[in-house]
Scaffold this motif. Sequence first.
Motif, mmCIF file in Angstrom:
data_model
loop_
_atom_site.group_PDB
_atom_site.id
_atom_site.type_symbol
_atom_site.label_atom_id
_atom_site.label_comp_id
_atom_site.label_asym_id
_atom_site.label_seq_id
_atom_site.Cartn_x
_atom_site.Cartn_y
_atom_site.Cartn_z
ATOM 1 N N UNK A 30 0.857 -1.121 0.052
ATOM 2 C CA UNK A 30 0.131 -0.086 -0.053
ATOM 3 C C UNK A 30 0.907 1.316 0.005
ATOM 4 N N UNK A 31 0.403 2.129 -0.630
ATOM 5 C CA UNK A 31 1.200 3.509 -0.957
ATOM 6 C C UNK A 31 1.671 4.351 0.139
ATOM 7 N N UNK A 32 0.832 4.305 1.355
ATOM 8 C CA UNK A 32 1.011 4.949 2.608
ATOM 9 C C UNK A 32 1.540 4.195 3.608
ATOM 10 N N UNK A 33 2.884 4.094 3.785
ATOM 11 C CA UNK A 33 3.409 3.276 4.599
ATOM 12 C C UNK A 33 4.634 3.867 5.371
ATOM 13 N N UNK A 34 4.901 3.317 6.527
ATOM 14 C CA UNK A 34 5.993 3.881 7.479
ATOM 15 C C UNK A 34 7.053 2.833 7.360
ATOM 16 N N UNK A 35 7.807 3.232 7.943
ATOM 17 C CA UNK A 35 9.260 2.250 8.016
ATOM 18 C C UNK A 35 8.778 1.322 8.978
ATOM 19 N N UNK A 36 7.847 1.284 9.993
ATOM 20 C CA UNK A 36 7.570 0.144 11.110
ATOM 21 C C UNK A 36 6.382 -0.622 10.747
ATOM 22 N N UNK A 37 5.541 0.009 9.905
ATOM 23 C CA UNK A 37 4.198 -0.773 9.652
ATOM 24 C C UNK A 37 3.784 -0.317 8.380
ATOM 25 N N UNK A 38 2.790 -1.133 7.926
ATOM 26 C CA UNK A 38 2.335 -0.821 6.618
ATOM 27 C C UNK A 38 1.418 -1.950 6.408
ATOM 28 N N UNK A 64 14.642 -2.490 7.799
ATOM 29 C CA UNK A 64 13.926 -1.151 7.148
ATOM 30 C C UNK A 64 12.870 -1.866 6.038
ATOM 31 N N UNK A 65 11.685 -1.280 5.843
ATOM 32 C CA UNK A 65 10.699 -1.669 4.943
ATOM 33 C C UNK A 65 11.345 -1.701 3.660
ATOM 34 N N UNK A 66 10.979 -2.594 2.752
ATOM 35 C CA UNK A 66 11.402 -2.902 1.525
ATOM 36 C C UNK A 66 12.962 -3.398 1.319
ATOM 37 N N UNK A 67 13.424 -3.498 2.215
ATOM 38 C CA UNK A 67 14.742 -4.645 2.451
ATOM 39 C C UNK A 67 14.287 -5.836 2.455
ATOM 40 N N UNK A 68 15.041 -6.834 1.405
ATOM 41 C CA UNK A 68 14.629 -8.338 1.475
ATOM 42 C C UNK A 68 14.680 -8.725 2.528
ATOM 43 N N UNK A 69 15.654 -8.493 3.507
ATOM 44 C CA UNK A 69 15.970 -9.070 4.728
ATOM 45 C C UNK A 69 15.227 -8.855 5.879
ATOM 46 N N UNK A 70 14.337 -7.613 5.792
ATOM 47 C CA UNK A 70 13.314 -7.258 6.732
ATOM 48 C C UNK A 70 12.368 -8.227 7.292
ATOM 49 N N UNK A 71 12.401 -8.473 8.572
ATOM 50 C CA UNK A 71 11.466 -9.475 9.263
ATOM 51 C C UNK A 71 10.071 -8.821 9.158
ATOM 52 N N UNK A 72 9.075 -9.352 9.112
ATOM 53 C CA UNK A 72 7.693 -8.601 9.290
ATOM 54 C C UNK A 72 6.746 -9.506 9.995
#
Length: 144
Positions: A30-38, A64-72
């Motif tokens: 989604x277009x409106x995202x933050x670095x810690x939630x989306x 950090x969001x969009x980094x492939x290694x980011x854990x969500x």
Amino acid sequence: MLKLETDLQGKQARFGDIYPILLEKNITLCGNWEYDEAMFDGILNKDGSETIYLRIPFDVISGMLEDPETQIVFGQPFVLKHVVNVGLDHEGDDLLATTGLNQFQSPEEKDGAIRRKSHWEEEGERVVQGIVESFPLLDERRIR
């Protein structure tokens, strides 16, 4: 808004592993995202000015969001109806208002009433189940 009961909520994944799976199912970031939630966002149905969306919220655990290694970690998915104002915007730019093409108009209804609720709950849960079933395709060490 219709909250969905699914097995996705609480599951963790690497962004770089899960995002290609979501894109295959026409679900995007989604277009409106933050670095810690989306949210991930997919269209279940579009009919004129009305669009029914599947939204899947998530939080960033590490990275950090969009980094492939980011854990969500996934939140509770939900279905939402958005009604776009297709009429003239009398407070906006004259040229855009005349043509009725002002993309920055406020929506007529951000969270419109959803007809056939059980149908859209089932459809949203079906799509989310397809995502959950894709998890075994990933390396088990990357999914919790």
